[in-house]
Design an enzyme around this catalytic site. Structure first.
Site, mmCIF file in Angstrom:
data_model
loop_
_atom_site.group_PDB
_atom_site.id
_atom_site.type_symbol
_atom_site.label_atom_id
_atom_site.label_comp_id
_atom_site.label_asym_id
_atom_site.label_seq_id
_atom_site.Cartn_x
_atom_site.Cartn_y
_atom_site.Cartn_z
ATOM 1 N N SER A 1 -1.325 -0.852 7.328
ATOM 2 C CA SER A 1 -1.474 -1.712 6.156
ATOM 3 C C SER A 1 -1.667 -3.152 6.582
ATOM 4 O O SER A 1 -1.180 -3.582 7.622
ATOM 5 C CB SER A 1 -0.248 -1.612 5.258
ATOM 6 N N LYS B 1 3.623 5.433 3.934
ATOM 7 C CA LYS B 1 2.508 4.548 3.566
ATOM 8 C C LYS B 1 2.161 4.749 2.086
ATOM 9 O O LYS B 1 1.857 3.803 1.361
ATOM 10 C CB LYS B 1 1.289 4.850 4.453
ATOM 11 N N HIS C 1 4.713 2.940 0.134
ATOM 12 C CA HIS C 1 4.385 1.508 0.274
ATOM 13 C C HIS C 1 3.321 1.126 -0.760
ATOM 14 O O HIS C 1 3.443 0.126 -1.466
ATOM 15 C CB HIS C 1 3.888 1.229 1.697
ATOM 16 N N ASN C 2 2.275 1.916 -0.841
ATOM 17 C CA ASN C 2 1.198 1.589 -1.788
ATOM 18 C C ASN C 2 1.687 1.670 -3.226
ATOM 19 O O ASN C 2 1.299 0.859 -4.068
ATOM 20 C CB ASN C 2 0.009 2.535 -1.596
ATOM 21 N N GLU D 1 3.508 -1.361 -3.915
ATOM 22 C CA GLU D 1 2.517 -2.436 -4.071
ATOM 23 C C GLU D 1 1.987 -2.449 -5.516
ATOM 24 O O GLU D 1 1.866 -3.509 -6.137
ATOM 25 C CB GLU D 1 1.391 -2.170 -3.066
#
Ligand code: 2AM
Length: 501
Positions: free
Chosen positions: A138, A192, A195-196, A199
């Site tokens: 990222s 990940k 994480h997104n 976000e």
């Protein structure tokens, strides 16, 4: 730079990379800057030649025109990263590489793969003695060049081999690399994905604060930019707040008005937020804020319907002057709402990852995950330092909200949070993420929820049975049994049937 298409007597390559889109090129340049000799290949080989003649010139980078040459130029165990389009392209390249690989070689997928695909690839390659790593990368193009956040998971035997290069090229936060081993199989891509999702949540929260300032506070974009600039010096200090400040200050040179106000209000999405929300539903964890963030993008995309609805459906509207009397309090309350909601969102994210670790049999490193997100990536923020510290202090923390730092933070933020949500509701401005965060908080701290009535309804229409609450047992309703009540009294007396628990 050099081409390496004829077989070298002694391979020189430390690291192989397939996929010369911007991310791939930047990661190669980053590794080369750290003294690694990188061998690169791309399906469209003219890109290899172009890269060698330009960006890679003078650097320890070897270009090749076949996967065989790529493998032949790498020292053993070979470390080959794929940075290609997620999906079939990854499987195709793995299949092309396999005839040339030997046991102990390492294949790393650095693309945006869905974690079930990484689970499958991990197992398939393990059978062949090849170590698979699925890694989250990222930070976008700039992060890849100067230091991304890297989230590797998969076959742990690969970690000692790749740790050096991964931690060298990763972003650093307070001197520590934003890269550590995440866990087994598809755990790297799973983290990940979360994480997104987070976000998505962070962005939605910022957008809600902007909307409330605009529609209730009647602030100009410049005034809102100044608020974000101030927030960026406090607990909300983060990359996303910083870019929001800059976006709001950016004017169209032709008329000197903010570009952001000319952008069509329909949000796009590539799917990773949706994956997180779907996985949360699958695992039964109430990750409500990310869910609302995804649905908010969906609602924004229904532009035609919203335009129509805006002429039909009634609600409160701030048409004239702002009703806000104390602007400073209004802004401070919003800062608290954003901070508290963000704490909820991260607490929900870690609840999800903890459940995934249980369900999928992974050992996840929570402090390491927070540290990996601390720098290099889109959600990087000062706030993640506190999460890292909380999990370092107690790796088995049941819930982030139980740690004294976050418990106190949310207690202090509460009155501003409630008043911001109340303001938004009173004046008809949608704040789905702020509101769902607050509803979750109130739900979590409710010893008793109305699910007793829900269980009764289920038992009434579907004979689904229920359990009697502790200490409430009677002769009619025994504890420690599944009970079905004949609610209608049809066919005789009021009765209850019990089943062994
Ligand atoms: P290309 O330059 O040959 O298109 C990002 O799109 C990267 O993924 C590029 O390096 C691109 O290669 C590669 N890529 C995309 N789809 C691919 C496929 N089906 N097979 C191989 N490489 C692919």
């Amino acid at each position: 730079m050099s081409t390496g298409d004829s077989k070298p007597s002694e391979p020189k390559g430390d690291f192989g990379l397939i996929g010369l889109a911007v991310m791939g090129q930047n990661l190669i340049l980053n590794a080369a800057d750290h003294g690694y000799t990188v061998v690169c290949y791309n399906r469209t080989t003219s890109k290899v030649d172009h890269f060698l003649a330009n960006e890679a010139k003078g650097k320890p980078i070897i270009g090749v025109h076949s996967v065989q040459a790529l493998v032949e130029n790498l020292k053993r165990p070979r470390k080959i990263m794929l940075l290609v389009k997620a999906g079939d392209a990854v499987d195709n390249f793995i299949n092309q590489l396999l005839p040339f690989l030997e046991k102990g070689d390492i294949v790393i997928d650095g693309g945006n793969s869905h974690f079930p695909d990484s689970n499958r690839r991990f197992a398939e390659l393990k059978e062949k003695g090849i170590l698979f790593v699925g890694t989250g990368v990222s930070g976008g193009e700039e992060g890849a060049r100067t230091g991304p956040s890297l989230m590797p998971g998969g076959n742990e035997a690969a970690w000692p081999e790749i740790k050096g290069i991964f931690q060298d090229i990763a972003a650093k936060s307070d001197g520590e690399p934003c890269c550590d081993w995440v866990g087994d199989a598809g755990a790297g891509h799973y983290v990940k994905m979360v994480h997104n999702g987070i976000e998505y949540g962070d962005m939605q929260l910022i957008c809600e604060a902007y909307d409330v300032m605009k529609r209730v506070g009647k602030f100009t974009d410049k005034e809102i930019a100044d608020v974000f600039a101030t927030w960026n010096n406090g607990v909300l200090d983060s990359f996303l707040i910083e870019i929001t400040r800059d976006i709001l200050n950016f004017n169209d040179p032709t008329d000197n008005t903010p570009v952001v106000e000319k952008i069509l209000d329909t949000a796009g999405q590539k799917g990773t937020g949706k994956w997180t929300a779907v996985n949360a539903l699958d695992l039964g964890i109430p990750v409500t804020l990310i869910g609302e963030a995804v649905f908010s993008r969906c609602l924004s995309a229904l532009k035609d319907e919203r335009v129509k609805a805006s002429t039909i459906l009634q609600g409160p509207e701030v048409s004239g002057e702002s009703p806000v009397k104390d602007k400073q309090k209004f802004v401070d309350d919003l800062e608290q709402a954003l901070y508290a909601s963000k704490i909820i969102s991260y607490a929900q994210g870690f609840m999800l990852m903890n459940q995934a670790a249980k369900d999928y049999g992974w050992k996840l490193n929570n402090a390491g995950i927070a540290l990996m997100w601390r720098g290099g990536c889109i959600i990087r923020s000062v706030f993640l330092k506190e999460i890292t510290a909380a999990y370092r202090e107690n790796p088995h923390l049941d819930n982030l909200l139980f740690h004294p730092f976050f418990k106190d933070a949310i207690t202090k933020a509460q009155s501003g949070w409630r008043s911001s949500v109340a303001h938004a509701i009173t004046y008809g401005v949608p704040t789905p993420a702020f509101s769902t965060a607050l509803a979750f908080y109130d739900g979590l701290r409710s010893e008793k929820l109305p699910a007793n009535l829900l269980q009764a309804q289920r038992d009434y229409f579907g004979a689904h049975t229920f359990q009697v609450a502790k200490g409430k047992g009677t002769e009619f309703l025994p504890e420690n049994q599944w009970v079905h009540v004949n609610w209608t009294g049809r066919g005789g007396n009021v009765s209850a049937t019990t089943y062994d628990a």
